[in-house]
Design an enzyme around this catalytic site. Sequence first.
Site, PDB file in Angstrom:
ATOM      1  N   GLY A  92     -48.711  67.473  28.957  1.00 32.29           N
ATOM      2  CA  GLY A  92     -49.947  67.456  28.179  1.00 32.29           C
ATOM      3  C   GLY A  92     -50.356  66.029  27.821  1.00 32.29           C
ATOM      4  N   MET A  93     -51.487  65.899  27.150  1.00 31.95           N
ATOM      5  CA  MET A  93     -51.991  64.567  26.777  1.00 31.95           C
ATOM      6  C   MET A  93     -50.973  63.829  25.896  1.00 31.95           C
ATOM      7  SD  MET A  93     -55.490  63.384  24.833  1.00 31.95           S
ATOM      8  CE  MET A  93     -55.296  64.350  23.348  1.00 31.95           C
TER       9      MET A  93
ATOM     10  N   LEU B 237     -41.757  78.002  27.016  1.00 26.02           N
ATOM     11  CA  LEU B 237     -41.264  77.733  25.652  1.00 26.02           C
ATOM     12  C   LEU B 237     -41.559  78.861  24.670  1.00 26.02           C
ATOM     13  CD1 LEU B 237     -42.118  73.930  25.346  1.00 26.02           C
ATOM     14  CD2 LEU B 237     -39.873  74.963  25.664  1.00 26.02           C
TER      15      LEU B 237
ATOM     16  N   LEU C 135     -44.524  67.671  16.170  1.00 27.15           N
ATOM     17  CA  LEU C 135     -45.891  67.165  16.039  1.00 27.15           C
ATOM     18  C   LEU C 135     -46.826  68.267  15.561  1.00 27.15           C
ATOM     19  CD1 LEU C 135     -44.583  65.287  18.464  1.00 27.15           C
ATOM     20  CD2 LEU C 135     -46.900  64.394  18.424  1.00 27.15           C
TER      21      LEU C 135
ATOM     22  N   SER D  70     -50.671  68.646  13.032  1.00 20.66           N
ATOM     23  CA  SER D  70     -52.096  68.323  13.130  1.00 20.66           C
ATOM     24  C   SER D  70     -52.674  68.153  11.734  1.00 20.66           C
ATOM     25  CB  SER D  70     -52.793  69.495  13.820  1.00 20.66           C
ATOM     26  OG  SER D  70     -54.164  69.514  13.505  1.00 20.66           O
ATOM     27  N   SER D  71     -53.754  67.390  11.629  1.00 18.53           N
ATOM     28  CA  SER D  71     -54.370  67.183  10.314  1.00 18.53           C
ATOM     29  C   SER D  71     -55.048  68.456   9.787  1.00 18.53           C
ATOM     30  CB  SER D  71     -55.385  66.038  10.372  1.00 18.53           C
ATOM     31  OG  SER D  71     -56.410  66.333  11.283  1.00 18.53           O
ATOM     32  N   CYS D  72     -55.194  69.479  10.646  1.00 16.13           N
ATOM     33  CA  CYS D  72     -55.835  70.714  10.156  1.00 16.13           C
ATOM     34  C   CYS D  72     -54.898  71.544   9.277  1.00 16.13           C
ATOM     35  CB  CYS D  72     -56.389  71.533  11.302  1.00 16.13           C
ATOM     36  SG  CYS D  72     -55.109  72.246  12.314  1.00 16.13           S
TER      37      CYS D  72
ATOM     38  N   TYR E  65     -54.068  78.446  13.904  1.00 16.14           N
ATOM     39  CA  TYR E  65     -53.364  77.289  14.477  1.00 16.14           C
ATOM     40  C   TYR E  65     -52.686  76.497  13.361  1.00 16.14           C
ATOM     41  CZ  TYR E  65     -52.852  72.734  16.783  1.00 16.14           C
ATOM     42  OH  TYR E  65     -52.349  71.563  17.283  1.00 16.14           O
TER      43      TYR E  65
ATOM     44  N   LYS F  59     -48.682  75.452  12.582  1.00 15.95           N
ATOM     45  CA  LYS F  59     -48.214  74.064  12.429  1.00 15.95           C
ATOM     46  C   LYS F  59     -47.526  73.867  11.072  1.00 15.95           C
ATOM     47  CE  LYS F  59     -49.124  72.345  16.382  1.00 15.95           C
ATOM     48  NZ  LYS F  59     -47.991  71.900  17.221  1.00 15.95           N
TER      49      LYS F  59
ATOM     50  N   THR G  49     -53.984  62.801  13.383  1.00 15.36           N
ATOM     51  CA  THR G  49     -55.390  63.136  13.246  1.00 15.36           C
ATOM     52  C   THR G  49     -55.950  63.543  14.618  1.00 15.36           C
ATOM     53  OG1 THR G  49     -57.415  62.309  12.281  1.00 15.36           O
ATOM     54  CG2 THR G  49     -56.193  60.754  13.666  1.00 15.36           C
TER      55      THR G  49
ATOM     56  N   LEU H  61     -57.001  63.530  18.263  1.00 12.87           N
ATOM     57  CA  LEU H  61     -56.506  62.627  19.309  1.00 12.87           C
ATOM     58  C   LEU H  61     -57.433  62.622  20.510  1.00 12.87           C
ATOM     59  CD1 LEU H  61     -52.849  63.922  19.164  1.00 12.87           C
ATOM     60  CD2 LEU H  61     -53.682  61.721  18.268  1.00 12.87           C
TER      61      LEU H  61
ATOM     62  N   HIS I  65     -61.865  69.412  22.670  1.00 13.30           N
ATOM     63  CA  HIS I  65     -62.295  68.803  21.410  1.00 13.30           C
ATOM     64  C   HIS I  65     -63.567  67.986  21.663  1.00 13.30           C
ATOM     65  CE1 HIS I  65     -58.107  69.676  20.094  1.00 13.30           C
ATOM     66  NE2 HIS I  65     -58.762  69.963  18.992  1.00 13.30           N
TER      67      HIS I  65
ATOM     68  N   ARG J 107     -64.964  62.768  11.341  1.00 13.85           N
ATOM     69  CA  ARG J 107     -63.646  62.902  11.961  1.00 13.85           C
ATOM     70  C   ARG J 107     -63.055  61.517  12.208  1.00 13.85           C
ATOM     71  NH1 ARG J 107     -64.657  67.280  10.660  1.00 13.85           N
ATOM     72  NH2 ARG J 107     -64.556  69.260  11.790  1.00 13.85           N
TER      73      ARG J 107
HETATM   74  P1  GDP Z   1     -62.241  70.198  14.798  1.00 15.30           P
HETATM   75  O1  GDP Z   1     -61.923  68.788  14.423  1.00 15.30           O
HETATM   76  O2  GDP Z   1     -61.088  71.133  14.648  1.00 15.30           O
HETATM   77  O3  GDP Z   1     -63.470  70.712  14.089  1.00 15.30           O
HETATM   78  O4  GDP Z   1     -62.479  70.264  16.382  1.00 15.30           O
HETATM   79  P2  GDP Z   1     -63.562  69.734  17.448  1.00 15.30           P
HETATM   80  O5  GDP Z   1     -63.115  68.435  17.991  1.00 15.30           O
HETATM   81  O6  GDP Z   1     -63.726  70.843  18.423  1.00 15.30           O
HETATM   82  O7  GDP Z   1     -64.949  69.560  16.685  1.00 15.30           O
HETATM   83  C1  GDP Z   1     -65.225  68.494  15.804  1.00 15.30           C
HETATM   84  C2  GDP Z   1     -66.691  68.488  15.417  1.00 15.30           C
HETATM   85  O8  GDP Z   1     -67.487  68.102  16.545  1.00 15.30           O
HETATM   86  C3  GDP Z   1     -67.251  69.840  14.949  1.00 15.30           C
HETATM   87  O9  GDP Z   1     -68.145  69.601  13.883  1.00 15.30           O
HETATM   88  C4  GDP Z   1     -68.026  70.318  16.205  1.00 15.30           C
HETATM   89  O10 GDP Z   1     -69.080  71.206  15.881  1.00 15.30           O
HETATM   90  C5  GDP Z   1     -68.583  68.982  16.694  1.00 15.30           C
HETATM   91  N1  GDP Z   1     -69.028  68.987  18.102  1.00 15.30           N
HETATM   92  C6  GDP Z   1     -70.229  68.500  18.543  1.00 15.30           C
HETATM   93  N2  GDP Z   1     -70.379  68.680  19.858  1.00 15.30           N
HETATM   94  C7  GDP Z   1     -69.221  69.262  20.296  1.00 15.30           C
HETATM   95  C8  GDP Z   1     -68.773  69.682  21.586  1.00 15.30           C
HETATM   96  O11 GDP Z   1     -69.469  69.579  22.603  1.00 15.30           O
HETATM   97  N3  GDP Z   1     -67.509  70.226  21.659  1.00 15.30           N
HETATM   98  C9  GDP Z   1     -66.721  70.353  20.536  1.00 15.30           C
HETATM   99  N4  GDP Z   1     -65.493  70.866  20.687  1.00 15.30           N
HETATM  100  N5  GDP Z   1     -67.136  69.986  19.296  1.00 15.30           N
HETATM  101  C10 GDP Z   1     -68.367  69.449  19.178  1.00 15.30           C
END
Ligand code: GDP
Length: 323
Positions: free
Chosen positions: A19-20, A47, A111, A113-115, A142, A146, A170, A172, A185, A215
């Site tokens: 993975g990444m 796993l 590992l 996550s910040s969530c 999720y 974690k 946070t 990544l 993401h 973020r």
């Molecule tokens: P989060 O940090 O768990 O919310 O995960 P994400 O990385 O999927 O989303 C972060 C933020 O980016 C959220 O507010 C999404 O609505 C926004 N976002 C905007 N455009 C996109 C997109 O194309 N894909 C994703 N995954 N998020 C997006």
Amino acid sequence: MSEAAGLRAARIYVAGHRGMVGSAIVRRLEAVGCTNLILPAREALDLTEHDQVRGFFQKERPEYVFLAAARVGGIYANSHYPADFIHANLAIATNVIQCAHAAGTSRLLFLGSSCIYPRLAPQPMPEECLLTGPLEPTNEPYAIAKIAGIKLCESFNRQHGTDFRSVMPTNLYGPEDNFDLQTSHVLPAMLRKFHEAKQAGAGSVEVWGTGTPRREFLHVNDLAEACLFVMTLPRERYASATLPTRSHLNVGTGTDVSIGELAELVREVVGFKGEIRFNADYPDGAPRKLLDVARLTGLGWCASMALKQGVASTYAWYLRHRA
Ligand code: GDP
């Protein structure tokens, strides 16, 4: 023997090495001279299956374990596949942590996550705000898995005297990221969307949500460096820097951007000339997720990759490998 020399000489298992995050940890371990890496093929070890994991640990007996394997995804994937996210991540954490203990692993790094932190946690979020309020609903399953991983490490340490540690990174990004528009993401999704819009000569790109959530983004190579740093801290130093339960350490950059600002930055890096359109029919998720990184910086580690440079190098990687 110093901690770093101990790591170089040890048998090390990186769970999730394709993975990444896992692949970045492997690159970093190789760069510092670790040659005794145990990297089983994906087909050889599931796993989520306890018997397979137990058999693997009994045979290989790794001394150090980086637990970077996880079922991960962005806001859409988390909302649509909650059962997969909670089940796979709980299974991976319980299997690997229990089997590592049974096989005598001396040190493990889990590992997370910040969530894991409450949706409306104080910003920046310190380690002690864990379990102080309700979680963000879009990724609660999720996050629960974690949190369970942290508590497994804490509980094994308390009951069995193990040295199992946890880091909470946070958001990544970097090489080997997932660029699938449904499950990724935000950062890789934006790189792909702006790139494809540029190629197609489109007039605009759609960004989900309102653009106002904030973020924090950490390059995965920085995270890998932090993981080795935390893994090689002397036991007392890790204990004195963490909460009394020796729970976990945040890993981030200490700064964040709005999704709107990120979209501007990606547009510039990619060289797209059209408009950015926000679609508020999509969820925003948590309003802000900035980690308090004072404990880790107090120990002497901080991130070095600037966001623009990291986005540019990830775009170059995307062009070479995925576009
Ligand atoms: P989060 O940090 O768990 O919310 O995960 P994400 O990385 O999927 O989303 C972060 C933020 O980016 C959220 O507010 C999404 O609505 C926004 N976002 C905007 N455009 C996109 C997109 O194309 N894909 C994703 N995954 N998020 C997006």
